[in-house]
Scaffold this motif. Structure first.
Motif, PDB file in Angstrom:
ATOM      1  N   UNK A 177     -66.863   5.532 -42.621  1.00 33.74           N
ATOM      2  CA  UNK A 177     -65.917   6.344 -43.402  1.00 33.74           C
ATOM      3  C   UNK A 177     -65.406   5.571 -44.611  1.00 33.74           C
ATOM      4  N   UNK A 178     -65.096   4.295 -44.403  1.00 29.39           N
ATOM      5  CA  UNK A 178     -64.580   3.486 -45.517  1.00 29.39           C
ATOM      6  C   UNK A 178     -65.627   3.356 -46.616  1.00 29.39           C
ATOM      7  N   UNK A 179     -66.885   3.106 -46.225  1.00 26.05           N
ATOM      8  CA  UNK A 179     -67.956   2.984 -47.226  1.00 26.05           C
ATOM      9  C   UNK A 179     -68.076   4.299 -47.993  1.00 26.05           C
ATOM     10  N   UNK A 180     -68.012   5.405 -47.253  1.00 26.06           N
ATOM     11  CA  UNK A 180     -68.173   6.717 -47.877  1.00 26.06           C
ATOM     12  C   UNK A 180     -67.023   7.024 -48.844  1.00 26.06           C
ATOM     13  N   UNK A 181     -65.807   6.771 -48.381  1.00 20.80           N
ATOM     14  CA  UNK A 181     -64.657   7.043 -49.237  1.00 20.80           C
ATOM     15  C   UNK A 181     -64.690   6.180 -50.491  1.00 20.80           C
ATOM     16  N   UNK A 182     -65.084   4.925 -50.338  1.00 21.63           N
ATOM     17  CA  UNK A 182     -65.154   4.041 -51.499  1.00 21.63           C
ATOM     18  C   UNK A 182     -66.210   4.538 -52.477  1.00 21.63           C
ATOM     19  N   UNK A 183     -67.366   4.972 -51.941  1.00 21.53           N
ATOM     20  CA  UNK A 183     -68.473   5.394 -52.805  1.00 21.53           C
ATOM     21  C   UNK A 183     -68.162   6.701 -53.520  1.00 21.53           C
ATOM     22  N   UNK A 184     -67.410   7.581 -52.829  1.00 17.79           N
ATOM     23  CA  UNK A 184     -67.123   8.883 -53.435  1.00 17.79           C
ATOM     24  C   UNK A 184     -65.798   8.880 -54.177  1.00 17.79           C
ATOM     25  N   UNK A 185     -65.068   7.786 -54.075  1.00 15.49           N
ATOM     26  CA  UNK A 185     -63.792   7.696 -54.777  1.00 15.49           C
ATOM     27  C   UNK A 185     -62.642   8.328 -54.011  1.00 15.49           C
ATOM     28  N   UNK A 186     -62.986   8.915 -52.870  1.00 16.07           N
ATOM     29  CA  UNK A 186     -61.942   9.549 -52.064  1.00 16.07           C
ATOM     30  C   UNK A 186     -61.511   8.518 -51.033  1.00 16.07           C
ATOM     31  N   UNK A 187     -60.252   8.236 -50.979  1.00 12.77           N
ATOM     32  CA  UNK A 187     -59.782   7.132 -50.154  1.00 12.77           C
ATOM     33  C   UNK A 187     -58.904   7.636 -49.031  1.00 12.77           C
ATOM     34  N   UNK A 188     -59.075   7.042 -47.842  1.00 18.13           N
ATOM     35  CA  UNK A 188     -58.117   7.311 -46.776  1.00 18.13           C
ATOM     36  C   UNK A 188     -57.319   6.052 -46.518  1.00 18.13           C
ATOM     37  N   UNK A 189     -56.023   6.206 -46.435  1.00 16.66           N
ATOM     38  CA  UNK A 189     -55.172   5.037 -46.215  1.00 16.66           C
ATOM     39  C   UNK A 189     -55.124   4.599 -44.764  1.00 16.66           C
ATOM     40  N   UNK A 190     -55.727   5.391 -43.882  1.00 16.28           N
ATOM     41  CA  UNK A 190     -55.544   5.102 -42.456  1.00 16.28           C
ATOM     42  C   UNK A 190     -56.264   3.833 -42.033  1.00 16.28           C
ATOM     43  N   UNK A 191     -55.682   3.144 -41.083  1.00 12.18           N
ATOM     44  CA  UNK A 191     -56.218   1.880 -40.584  1.00 12.18           C
ATOM     45  C   UNK A 191     -57.427   2.105 -39.685  1.00 12.18           C
ATOM     46  N   UNK A 192     -57.899   1.035 -39.117  1.00 14.35           N
ATOM     47  CA  UNK A 192     -59.025   1.106 -38.182  1.00 14.35           C
ATOM     48  C   UNK A 192     -58.575   1.868 -36.936  1.00 14.35           C
ATOM     49  N   UNK A 193     -59.265   2.937 -36.602  1.00 11.09           N
ATOM     50  CA  UNK A 193     -58.886   3.720 -35.425  1.00 11.09           C
ATOM     51  C   UNK A 193     -59.750   3.363 -34.245  1.00 11.09           C
ATOM     52  N   UNK A 234     -46.674   6.705 -40.686  1.00 10.27           N
ATOM     53  CA  UNK A 234     -45.860   5.595 -41.209  1.00 10.27           C
ATOM     54  C   UNK A 234     -46.731   4.369 -41.495  1.00 10.27           C
ATOM     55  N   UNK A 235     -47.718   4.119 -40.617  1.00  8.31           N
ATOM     56  CA  UNK A 235     -48.613   2.981 -40.841  1.00  8.31           C
ATOM     57  C   UNK A 235     -49.442   3.199 -42.104  1.00  8.31           C
ATOM     58  N   UNK A 236     -49.875   4.429 -42.301  1.00  6.19           N
ATOM     59  CA  UNK A 236     -50.653   4.754 -43.495  1.00  6.19           C
ATOM     60  C   UNK A 236     -49.806   4.594 -44.767  1.00  6.19           C
ATOM     61  N   UNK A 237     -48.559   5.066 -44.717  1.00  5.27           N
ATOM     62  CA  UNK A 237     -47.637   4.900 -45.860  1.00  5.27           C
ATOM     63  C   UNK A 237     -47.405   3.426 -46.162  1.00  5.27           C
ATOM     64  N   UNK A 238     -47.242   2.644 -45.098  1.00  3.71           N
ATOM     65  CA  UNK A 238     -46.999   1.210 -45.283  1.00  3.71           C
ATOM     66  C   UNK A 238     -48.205   0.543 -45.942  1.00  3.71           C
ATOM     67  N   UNK A 239     -49.410   0.959 -45.536  1.00  6.44           N
ATOM     68  CA  UNK A 239     -50.618   0.413 -46.159  1.00  6.44           C
ATOM     69  C   UNK A 239     -50.617   0.711 -47.664  1.00  6.44           C
ATOM     70  N   UNK A 265     -48.692 -12.882 -47.139  1.00  9.41           N
ATOM     71  CA  UNK A 265     -47.672 -12.077 -46.454  1.00  9.41           C
ATOM     72  C   UNK A 265     -48.033 -10.596 -46.550  1.00  9.41           C
ATOM     73  N   UNK A 266     -48.440 -10.167 -47.730  1.00 10.47           N
ATOM     74  CA  UNK A 266     -48.761  -8.752 -47.905  1.00 10.47           C
ATOM     75  C   UNK A 266     -50.018  -8.372 -47.113  1.00 10.47           C
ATOM     76  N   UNK A 267     -51.039  -9.254 -47.154  1.00  5.85           N
ATOM     77  CA  UNK A 267     -52.261  -8.996 -46.381  1.00  5.85           C
ATOM     78  C   UNK A 267     -51.942  -8.936 -44.886  1.00  5.85           C
ATOM     79  N   UNK A 268     -51.081  -9.836 -44.451  1.00  6.66           N
ATOM     80  CA  UNK A 268     -50.745  -9.848 -43.027  1.00  6.66           C
ATOM     81  C   UNK A 268     -49.978  -8.582 -42.637  1.00  6.66           C
ATOM     82  N   UNK A 269     -49.200  -8.038 -43.576  1.00  6.47           N
ATOM     83  CA  UNK A 269     -48.494  -6.783 -43.289  1.00  6.47           C
ATOM     84  C   UNK A 269     -49.489  -5.663 -43.025  1.00  6.47           C
ATOM     85  N   UNK A 270     -50.586  -5.659 -43.790  1.00  2.00           N
ATOM     86  CA  UNK A 270     -51.638  -4.657 -43.572  1.00  2.00           C
ATOM     87  C   UNK A 270     -52.214  -4.784 -42.162  1.00  2.00           C
TER      88      UNK A 270
END
Lengths: 218, 218
Positions: A202-218, B55-60, B79-84
């Protein structure tokens, strides 16, 4: 400056490809060790995981130093941040391959999965290997069709994961508690491995298409 | 500029504290739901996990925008990287609390853990809650003694995790396959929850003492 940055991004990408190839080797050997009760191969996977950990750690340092020296913004910054996340997920995939190898080692000379579940775990293992191979090619080539294929394979792995529980919870299940514990954990490991691959894809795809998701590793 | 950055770092810290408090609520309710077969509480944990994710996504996003606008280097950048990374681990802790709640919901009106294992899971759950509370205070106060306490609690959780397997694999285990699967997964979830807390605590400690580890979330 821009050219230096582009070159450094290529270096990051190459290192991600290198780590992903080690993950392919790890899951290939781990699932073979698991399916064939090959304790030497299991030991090898366990011993080699520290290599993946070290490369992931080095890559993190490189990404942080690029951020400090090149001060990327906008999309460039997101690429570097996403590399940190992909590195963490690849490292975790290596850990999971190690867990699968550990199960094989614990049960040696017995097989972890027996009789009725041999086929299911053989298919799950083969799918995890395919997913890892496709992920490695995706990171290298950015051929986004691979991201969709990874998602499809993951759907099939989820089905097999459910079928393991159905088998274990059915009236006809004749396994001991040891078998039950082992296949429960093994199925979960196989499923989580592919989840991480989907997350990276998903991250590779979002980066390539310019569409970004802020969500962390699920 | 420096003052603005310090203020933004405080904002990052406050948001990490906010998320960690929601994780405390999630694991408190999840373990109560699990131990007492409270399906309404389980549903609540499941419904509220999306709040932690958001909230985690907003923080990112905040962390990435700080990197882009303030261009931190050296320790500030770390510090900022570690927050991520802490944000990703906290989000994962929320997911695990949700998994524990899901087990409670699946088995309702039965309890997931029965008889001989009630005490073990009650202790594991209480320890996970303590670990989450200590982690939240650690992020807020940077009282590093808490990091060592979290590690000690994690050691005890690992012992209990092993004892669950010993119980399930013993001659006297009378549980059905359903029980065996459930307690295997439940024990793994309880153990992983604390692992993530240890990982975050290490990051806080390294940042506070200036000693940094490049390794990802384990």
């Amino acid at each position: 400056m821009r050219e230096v940055f582009q070159q450094e991004l290529r270096e990051v990408q190459e290192r991600l490809v290198e780590i992903s190839r080690l993950v392919v080797v790890a899951i290939t050997n781990a699932t073979t060790a698991f399916n064939e009760s090959d304790v030497a191969l299991a030991e090898q996977v366990i011993a080699e995981d520290s290599k993946i950990d070290a490369l992931a750690s080095d890559l993190d340092e490189l990404a942080i130093s690029i951020m400090a020296l090149q001060q990327p913004v906008a999309r460039d910054l997101r690429i570097v941040v996403s590399a940190l996340r992909m590195s963490a997920s690849l490292e975790r995939m290596g850990d999971i391959a190690e867990h699968i190898a550990q199960l094989a080692r614990y049960r040696y000379p017995d097989k972890v999965a027996k009789d009725s579940l041999l086929g299911v775990f053989s298919e799950m293992g083969a799918l995890d290997v395919e997913v890892a191979e496709m992920l490695s090619r995706l990171i290298e080539t950015e051929d986004l069709a691979l991201a969709d294929e990874i998602r499809d394979k993951d759907d099939r792995i989820d089905e097999l994961h459910v079928s393991v529980f159905e088998a274990v919870l059915s009236e006809t299940w004749a396994g001991t508690s040891v078998n039950t514990v082992d296949v429960t954990l093994a199925s979960r490991y196989h499923e989580r491995f592919a989840d991480h691959a989907v997350s990276i894809a998903k991250k590779v795809k979002y980066l390539a298409t310019g569409e970004w998701t802020g969500s962390g590793v699920r």
